[in-house]
Design an enzyme around this catalytic site. Structure first.
Site, PDB file in Angstrom:
ATOM      1  CB  CYS A  41      -1.426   1.501   6.203  1.00  0.00           C
ATOM      2  SG  CYS A  41      -1.201   0.588   4.654  1.00  0.00           S
ATOM      3  CG  HIS A  98      -1.900  -1.077   1.275  1.00  0.00           C
ATOM      4  ND1 HIS A  98      -2.889  -1.129   2.223  1.00  0.00           N
ATOM      5  CD2 HIS A  98      -2.078  -2.164   0.491  1.00  0.00           C
ATOM      6  CE1 HIS A  98      -3.649  -2.198   2.020  1.00  0.00           C
ATOM      7  NE2 HIS A  98      -3.167  -2.842   0.976  1.00  0.00           N
ATOM      8  CD  GLU A 114      -1.627   4.198   3.331  1.00  0.00           C
ATOM      9  OE1 GLU A 114      -2.755   4.670   3.465  1.00  0.00           O
ATOM     10  OE2 GLU A 114      -1.383   3.221   2.591  1.00  0.00           O
ATOM     11  CB  CYS A 166      -6.123  -0.582   5.487  1.00  0.00           C
ATOM     12  SG  CYS A 166      -4.410  -1.169   5.355  1.00  0.00           S
TER      13      CYS A 166
END
Length: 175
Positions: free
Chosen positions: A95, A62, A64, A92
């Site tokens: 992260c 992701h 992040e 999420c």
């Protein structure tokens, strides 16, 4: 989660614009996706990135996580204390917890969960910001709504039809 567009500083707006540029770059990159993130310390961008999951065949890539990995490698540390993470979409749980483990001091969110379709979040996901507020309120500050309208335009709206994400499909118990 506190905050809103009325509370965003000029610097927050500037760095969220960089995150939006990354999200657009991700959308235009084969295997990339339209979530952007920027990590900043003392008013300087340390690194930036977008979702690279399909590109890297890595479900943890992701935006992040990408910037956390880049920053730790670049700075030769696992401690990112004193940094702010700007994300075009509310992180999420994975992260958010990685941000805690890395020592990130603050997360600025563009589009919140309520601004976009549920397909962007895991099917069994509790709102990670509630968890942070309740369990780690002194460790990580989370603010939301910086350029929320611009960020939410990158994503499907709650009422729009979308294909289900197979990565978020519920799995049957193993026993």
């Amino acid at each position: 989660m506190e905050g809103g567009i009325g509370m965003a500083s000029d610097q927050d707006i500037e760095f969220m614009r960089v995150a939006i540029e990354e999200a657009v770059r991700g959308r235009e990159t084969p295997g990339g996706a339209e979530v952007g993130a920027v990590l900043v310390r003392n008013g300087q961008v340390i690194c930036k990135g977008f979702n690279e999951g399909e590109m890297r065949h890595d479900p943890t890539a992701h935006s992040e996580m990408v910037v956390i990995r880049k920053a730790c490698e670049q700075l030769k540390t696992t401690n990112l204390e004193g940094t702010t993470l700007y994300c075009t979409l509310q992180p999420c749980g994975m992260c958010t917890m990685a941000s805690l483990w890395a020592g990130i001091s603050r997360i600025e969110i563009g589009a919140r969960r309520s601004d976009v379709h549920a397909v962007y979040f895991e099917s069994r996901h509790n709102d990670a910001t509630d968890f942070i507020r309740d369990a780690f309120r002194n460790d990580l500050e989370i603010e939301g709504g910086v350029l929320a309208g611009d960020c939410s335009r990158l994503y499907a709206k709650p009422h729009e039809p979308v294909e289900p994400d197979p990565a978020h499909k519920r799995t049957a118990p193993a026993f």
